[in-house]
Motif scaffolding. Structure first.
Motif, mmCIF file in Angstrom:
data_model
loop_
_atom_site.group_PDB
_atom_site.id
_atom_site.type_symbol
_atom_site.label_atom_id
_atom_site.label_comp_id
_atom_site.label_asym_id
_atom_site.label_seq_id
_atom_site.Cartn_x
_atom_site.Cartn_y
_atom_site.Cartn_z
ATOM 1 N N PHE A 169 -4.822 7.832 -5.494
ATOM 2 C CA PHE A 169 -4.469 7.364 -6.820
ATOM 3 C C PHE A 169 -6.016 6.649 -6.836
ATOM 4 C CE2 PHE A 169 -5.104 2.328 -6.756
ATOM 5 C CZ PHE A 169 -4.386 2.157 -8.523
ATOM 6 N N THR A 170 -6.135 6.546 -7.904
ATOM 7 C CA THR A 170 -7.449 5.832 -8.310
ATOM 8 C C THR A 170 -7.798 4.554 -9.973
ATOM 9 O OG1 THR A 170 -7.641 7.129 -10.295
ATOM 10 C CG2 THR A 170 -8.770 8.344 -8.941
ATOM 11 N N MET A 171 -8.809 3.856 -9.924
ATOM 12 C CA MET A 171 -7.870 2.671 -10.227
ATOM 13 C C MET A 171 -9.736 2.460 -11.052
ATOM 14 S SD MET A 171 -7.137 -1.172 -8.979
ATOM 15 C CE MET A 171 -7.587 -2.432 -10.614
ATOM 16 N N VAL A 172 -9.488 1.734 -12.429
ATOM 17 C CA VAL A 172 -10.713 1.060 -13.426
ATOM 18 C C VAL A 172 -10.694 -0.104 -13.059
ATOM 19 C CG1 VAL A 172 -12.924 1.423 -14.850
ATOM 20 C CG2 VAL A 172 -10.598 3.901 -14.093
ATOM 21 N N LEU A 176 -12.119 2.654 -8.120
ATOM 22 C CA LEU A 176 -11.539 2.619 -6.841
ATOM 23 C C LEU A 176 -10.699 3.883 -6.485
ATOM 24 C CD1 LEU A 176 -10.633 -1.044 -6.563
ATOM 25 C CD2 LEU A 176 -12.775 -0.195 -6.012
ATOM 26 N N ASN A 177 -10.914 4.189 -5.454
ATOM 27 C CA ASN A 177 -9.606 4.972 -5.204
ATOM 28 C C ASN A 177 -8.989 4.588 -3.761
ATOM 29 O OD1 ASN A 177 -10.954 5.132 -2.297
ATOM 30 N ND2 ASN A 177 -12.244 7.043 -2.093
ATOM 31 N N PHE A 178 -7.753 4.945 -2.960
ATOM 32 C CA PHE A 178 -7.399 4.843 -2.039
ATOM 33 C C PHE A 178 -7.667 3.667 -1.618
ATOM 34 C CE2 PHE A 178 -3.477 4.437 1.305
ATOM 35 C CZ PHE A 178 -3.003 4.162 0.644
ATOM 36 N N GLU A 179 -8.894 4.423 -0.640
ATOM 37 C CA GLU A 179 -9.188 3.976 0.309
ATOM 38 C C GLU A 179 -9.659 2.225 0.305
ATOM 39 O OE1 GLU A 179 -13.047 4.973 2.900
ATOM 40 O OE2 GLU A 179 -11.974 6.631 3.026
ATOM 41 N N ALA A 180 -10.498 2.771 -0.655
ATOM 42 C CA ALA A 180 -11.403 1.475 -0.904
ATOM 43 C C ALA A 180 -10.342 0.700 -1.321
ATOM 44 C CB ALA A 180 -11.543 1.467 -2.580
ATOM 45 N N LEU A 181 -9.564 0.704 -2.553
ATOM 46 C CA LEU A 181 -7.682 0.160 -2.918
ATOM 47 C C LEU A 181 -7.763 -0.607 -1.347
ATOM 48 C CD1 LEU A 181 -6.060 -1.754 -4.674
ATOM 49 C CD2 LEU A 181 -4.974 0.416 -3.847
ATOM 50 N N SER A 182 -6.946 0.287 0.008
ATOM 51 C CA SER A 182 -6.942 -0.488 0.740
ATOM 52 C C SER A 182 -7.608 -1.149 1.426
ATOM 53 C CB SER A 182 -6.794 1.112 1.762
ATOM 54 O OG SER A 182 -5.581 1.617 1.354
ATOM 55 N N LEU A 230 5.896 6.305 -6.978
ATOM 56 C CA LEU A 230 4.077 6.028 -7.047
ATOM 57 C C LEU A 230 3.144 5.845 -8.121
ATOM 58 C CD1 LEU A 230 4.005 8.796 -4.452
ATOM 59 C CD2 LEU A 230 4.284 6.260 -3.617
ATOM 60 N N TRP A 231 1.991 4.569 -7.636
ATOM 61 C CA TRP A 231 1.245 4.398 -8.283
ATOM 62 C C TRP A 231 -0.056 5.415 -7.872
ATOM 63 C CZ3 TRP A 231 0.578 -0.646 -11.180
ATOM 64 C CH2 TRP A 231 1.220 -1.135 -10.960
ATOM 65 N N ARG A 232 -0.539 5.657 -9.602
ATOM 66 C CA ARG A 232 -1.240 7.099 -9.579
ATOM 67 C C ARG A 232 -2.705 6.795 -10.437
ATOM 68 N NH1 ARG A 232 -4.967 9.963 -9.118
ATOM 69 N NH2 ARG A 232 -4.808 12.000 -9.214
ATOM 70 N N HIS A 233 -2.708 6.453 -10.658
ATOM 71 C CA HIS A 233 -4.092 5.629 -11.615
ATOM 72 C C HIS A 233 -3.553 4.779 -12.440
ATOM 73 C CE1 HIS A 233 -7.664 6.231 -13.558
ATOM 74 N NE2 HIS A 233 -7.046 5.485 -15.031
ATOM 75 N N LEU A 234 -4.628 3.667 -12.222
ATOM 76 C CA LEU A 234 -4.060 2.227 -13.042
ATOM 77 C C LEU A 234 -5.789 1.747 -13.740
ATOM 78 C CD1 LEU A 234 -3.010 -0.707 -13.431
ATOM 79 C CD2 LEU A 234 -3.904 -1.273 -11.199
ATOM 80 N N LEU A 274 0.914 -1.033 0.174
ATOM 81 C CA LEU A 274 -0.033 0.176 0.033
ATOM 82 C C LEU A 274 1.120 1.001 0.031
ATOM 83 C CD1 LEU A 274 -2.427 -1.088 2.771
ATOM 84 C CD2 LEU A 274 -3.016 -0.491 -0.447
ATOM 85 N N ALA A 275 2.136 1.194 0.543
ATOM 86 C CA ALA A 275 3.288 2.882 0.431
ATOM 87 C C ALA A 275 3.319 2.751 -0.586
ATOM 88 C CB ALA A 275 4.106 2.163 1.518
ATOM 89 N N ARG A 276 3.007 1.798 -1.583
ATOM 90 C CA ARG A 276 3.603 1.782 -3.590
ATOM 91 C C ARG A 276 2.263 3.041 -4.097
ATOM 92 N NH1 ARG A 276 7.724 -1.057 -4.772
ATOM 93 N NH2 ARG A 276 8.240 -2.648 -3.708
ATOM 94 N N PHE A 277 0.917 3.536 -3.377
ATOM 95 C CA PHE A 277 0.394 4.071 -4.551
ATOM 96 C C PHE A 277 -0.011 5.411 -3.217
ATOM 97 C CE2 PHE A 277 -0.665 -0.880 -4.329
ATOM 98 C CZ PHE A 277 -1.492 -0.531 -5.423
ATOM 99 N N SER A 278 -0.014 6.357 -4.635
ATOM 100 C CA SER A 278 -0.371 7.778 -4.064
ATOM 101 C C SER A 278 -1.845 7.680 -3.063
ATOM 102 C CB SER A 278 -0.728 8.586 -5.327
ATOM 103 O OG SER A 278 -0.944 10.038 -4.565
#
Length: 131
Positions: free
Chosen positions: A40-43, A50-56, A119-123, A33-37
């Motif tokens: 962060f957002t993801m589709v 998903l945002n960072f909170e949802a990913l976490s 850092l991963w910003r978007h995926l 998780l430390a690798r993500f901004s």
């Protein structure tokens, strides 16, 4: 190896360990998780954003959920690179024993933090048919 390509490989090793091994240590998830901004957002392949909170939340609840998971990263390509970060495309093949193998095409936007860490910003992930 290019640091962005190495980051793709390193992050997926943490993912493989965390999701594939029920006995994975908590610091595996922390390091992942430390690798993500924080921005962060993801589709996902299902079109869910998903945002960072949802990913976490997802990762924190999935330790060992895909026992025996293997991940193969294929065909990494640099789309763009600058002083601020990079955009990389790759294919990810996942296999869990007893389940169908999946393949996805991923495009990741990386940014550099003030210390120069990647850092991963978007995926963006797109499901692909197996070839």
């Amino acid at each position: 190896m290019n640091r962005y390509f190495q980051e793709v490989l390193d992050a997926h090793e943490f993912i493989r360990c965390w999701l594939g091994e029920a006995e994975a240590q908590e610091d595996v998830c922390d390091n992942l998780l430390a690798r993500f901004s924080p921005e962060f957002t993801m589709v996902s392949t299902a079109g869910v954003v998903l945002n960072f909170e949802a990913l976490s939340l997802f990762f924190r609840t999935q330790r060992g959920a895909r026992k025996g998971l293997t991940l193969d990263i294929l065909d990494m390509q640099m789309v763009a690179e600058s002083e601020e970060g990079a955009t990389v495309c790759y294919k990810e093949q996942q296999h869990v024993p007893g389940q169908n193998t999946t393949l996805r095409f991923s495009t990741v936007v990386f940014m550099l933090d003030p210390q120069g860490n990647v850092l991963w910003r978007h995926l963006q992930e797109t499901a692909l048919p197996l070839e």
